[in-house]
Enzyme design. Structure first.
Site, PDB file in Angstrom:
ATOM      1  N   ASN A  33      -2.354   0.107  -4.268  1.00 32.91           N
ATOM      2  CA  ASN A  33      -2.510  -0.900  -3.224  1.00 32.91           C
ATOM      3  C   ASN A  33      -2.868  -2.203  -3.924  1.00 32.91           C
ATOM      4  O   ASN A  33      -3.766  -2.244  -4.740  1.00 32.91           O
ATOM      5  CB  ASN A  33      -3.636  -0.458  -2.276  1.00 32.91           C
ATOM      6  CG  ASN A  33      -4.129  -1.573  -1.373  1.00 32.91           C
ATOM      7  OD1 ASN A  33      -5.317  -1.867  -1.333  1.00 32.91           O
ATOM      8  ND2 ASN A  33      -3.227  -2.207  -0.653  1.00 32.91           N
TER       9      ASN A  33
ATOM     10  N   GLY B  84      -4.856  -2.697  13.618  1.00 35.77           N
ATOM     11  CA  GLY B  84      -3.616  -2.744  12.843  1.00 35.77           C
ATOM     12  C   GLY B  84      -2.622  -1.698  13.316  1.00 35.77           C
ATOM     13  O   GLY B  84      -2.921  -0.906  14.209  1.00 35.77           O
TER      14      GLY B  84
ATOM     15  N   HIS C  54      -1.793   6.961  -5.429  1.00 33.01           N
ATOM     16  CA  HIS C  54      -2.056   5.886  -4.472  1.00 33.01           C
ATOM     17  C   HIS C  54      -2.080   4.566  -5.237  1.00 33.01           C
ATOM     18  O   HIS C  54      -2.632   4.484  -6.329  1.00 33.01           O
ATOM     19  CB  HIS C  54      -3.407   6.098  -3.806  1.00 33.01           C
ATOM     20  CG  HIS C  54      -3.968   4.860  -3.167  1.00 33.01           C
ATOM     21  ND1 HIS C  54      -5.029   4.152  -3.698  1.00 33.01           N
ATOM     22  CD2 HIS C  54      -3.598   4.186  -2.051  1.00 33.01           C
ATOM     23  CE1 HIS C  54      -5.298   3.112  -2.926  1.00 33.01           C
ATOM     24  NE2 HIS C  54      -4.446   3.100  -1.930  1.00 33.01           N
TER      25      HIS C  54
ATOM     26  N   SER D 174       0.853  -1.177   0.000  1.00 32.44           N
ATOM     27  CA  SER D 174       0.000   0.000   0.000  1.00 32.44           C
ATOM     28  C   SER D 174       0.885   1.220   0.000  1.00 32.44           C
ATOM     29  O   SER D 174       1.857   1.290   0.753  1.00 32.44           O
ATOM     30  CB  SER D 174      -0.878  -0.010   1.251  1.00 32.44           C
ATOM     31  OG  SER D 174      -1.714   1.110   1.245  1.00 32.44           O
TER      32      SER D 174
END
Lengths: 344, 344
Positions: B148, B303, B146, B132
């Protein structure tokens, strides 16, 4: 999702040229007890908006509030006032609104998640009126203040004959400094306690803890700030008493906050202080967008976005893995956000 | 909520001094087909992390990535790399992670909300591996990127004998400029299309639309940026083919993005351009904290917070009721975020 799947549960608002005498529906202007509370609450929040804005403008000594009035064809509306880039405040918003809407099941959870495992999901007409304000100063030693007082009613459920409409009050006032001055935080909490004690000696300890719990940023393990008071779903008391209590709370905002601002607004600061304030404003954004009930409720029900998000700071910052040095002033603030303190 | 009610569904991560050869559990290092895909996917994302970071450092010409390695006692871990305050990028994060966890029902919905009305709620052990990255440049004319790519498996449900474990791929690459240069956006989308077309001619049109739909900020009625490709829950194809497709997508990040950065990184700009970039970064924050599946999944499952939130920009801005002037460059960008365009 696409534009067409954006189904707000309340009508689109329309800008209005002038402030109406009331945002209530005509049918609510009669004299039944319920409508009476609606009307008295609207009057209270509109007076509080006037007095808070006047005090903020006076303390700012430069900035002026910009006013937006809006209404909805089916009833309801609001007045948003925002002072941006003033002498003291970077962004100060003081809004009142009256909303007639239909609660989607998930927004209903956002508005009232507790004590309602027994309520059947399904769209529920509601009435909500509230004043909501976030005041972000420029100086990193001058704290951010938030307050919000609201009154909610749902219609009586149609499928449960004889069941009454529900009503409840919610709200609170809380302080979010980037640096701790003990005398400021003590003064702030003392005003909250004095206000609470006029009504019920249980209120301050209970609502202080509720505030510490509510403003918890779960994924950070820390609170947004140094708390104050917070309550929600409050209906186990006399309705007139709670209306008087909410009124007194709203009226105590100025004496709780302005003396602190006067002491801190011109304190010299460095880039380090500013960067820390900006990081804490990043946390403010995280709390409001991820956890805050009013914000998530407003976003889900299709409320007026600019009014809802006026709570976000003008500027915010996210540094990767920033850790204040142990024993520093920044560390002290963070410690108080992780381990809530008793201030009075 | 209180500290004690913060119940992460995965163990707390522990910093590690060195990168292990693999983050897989030993039991997954045998040669069963499923484990094989886990191992091959981990190898792919770690190689992609190396190559993307090398290209970013070369293009930045100054900043260096800081690396944090972490692992969990029960298996899994990750490598976070962040370049902050470089010459070209304000904040660039490239993370890989391998997670063994237990999905709480609501996080399961966040991870896989569709096609699963039939799955009984209840904690479900899962495996997830992914790369990511969010790259935020300084120059307002240089776009944010971006990407991912992730691979998911759930355990076979224990209460349904014979039911198989589930697996799926997800991911995408998308571009978020503050200003539109047609040639940049066309180049970016052309690279995505060329990559997709090597595998299936349906992929680009389908994943381009999916991307436009996914990055929709519902409460604003606009998208975060100008899209690219996005897919999720993808399993109706050969597993090896999808692994090769994800690999090719990851490898196309550099040729899709770096030529644009080279063209725009030194473009002169004014305070107006910077303020608009900052407002768009505010929208980026809104999308990520309110809607992004990976972020909301990560926050709910406990996380590593600093890795999850490295996607947030270094700085962002919220002005009350900002409206770009009709016909302006800012208005053009907003129009393209409201009404997605076909770029190739």
């Amino acid at each position: 999702p696409s534009s067409s799947s954006h189904s707000p549960m309340i009508e689109k608002e329309i800008p209005a040229a002038e402030k109406p005498r009331t945002f209530l529906r005509e049918v609510d202007e009669n004299t039944s007890n319920s409508s009476d509370v609606r009307a008295r609450f609207e009057k209270m929040i509109r007076e509080a908006q006037d007095s808070v804005c006047a005090a903020i403008e006076a303390a700012d000594g430069g900035g002026k509030f910009k006013e937006d009035v809006w209404s909805r064809p089916g009833g309801g509306g609001g007045i948003s006032r925002v002072l941006q880039d003033g002498a003291v405040w970077e962004k100060a918003g003081v809004n009142v609104s009256v909303v007639y809407g239909i609660m989607p099941p998930d927004a209903y959870r956002a508005a009232k998640p507790t004590e309602n495992g027994d309520v059947k999901p399904g769209p529920i007409p509601f009435f909500a009126a509230g004043i909501s304000s976030v005041l972000h100063p420029k100086n990193p030693f001058a704290p951010t203040l938030h307050f919000n007082y609201r009154y909610f009613e749902t219609d009586a459920p149609k499928d449960v004959p004889g069941a009454p409409r529900q009503w409840w009050f919610g709200g609170g006032t809380d302080l979010t400094p980037a640096y701790i001055f003990d005398e400021d935080v003590k003064h702030f909490h003392q005003v909250q306690k004095t206000t609470c004690d006029k009504f019920n000696s249980d209120f301050y300890p209970r609502f202080k803890k509720w505030c510490d719990d509510y403003f918890y940023i779960k994924h950070r393990g820390e609170r947004r700030g140094l708390g104050g008071i917070f309550f929600d779903d409050l209906n186990a008391y006399d309705q007139d008493m709670l209306l008087a209590f909410a009124t007194e709370c709203a009226n105590s905002v100025i004496p709780a906050y302005i003396p602190i601002i006067e002491r801190r607004k011109d304190t010299p600061f460095t880039e380090r202080h500013k960067a820390w304030q900006q990081l804490r404003r990043g946390r403010y954004v995280e709390f409001n967008l991820v956890y805050d009930r009013g914000t998530t409720f407003g976003l889900k029900t299709g409320g007026r976005i600019e009014s809802i998000l006026v709570s976000l700071p003008l500027t915010a910052r996210w540094e990767y893995d920033h850790q204040p040095e142990e024993g520093s002033e920044e560390w002290n603030l963070l410690d108080a956000c992780i381990n809530p303190r008793e201030w009075v």
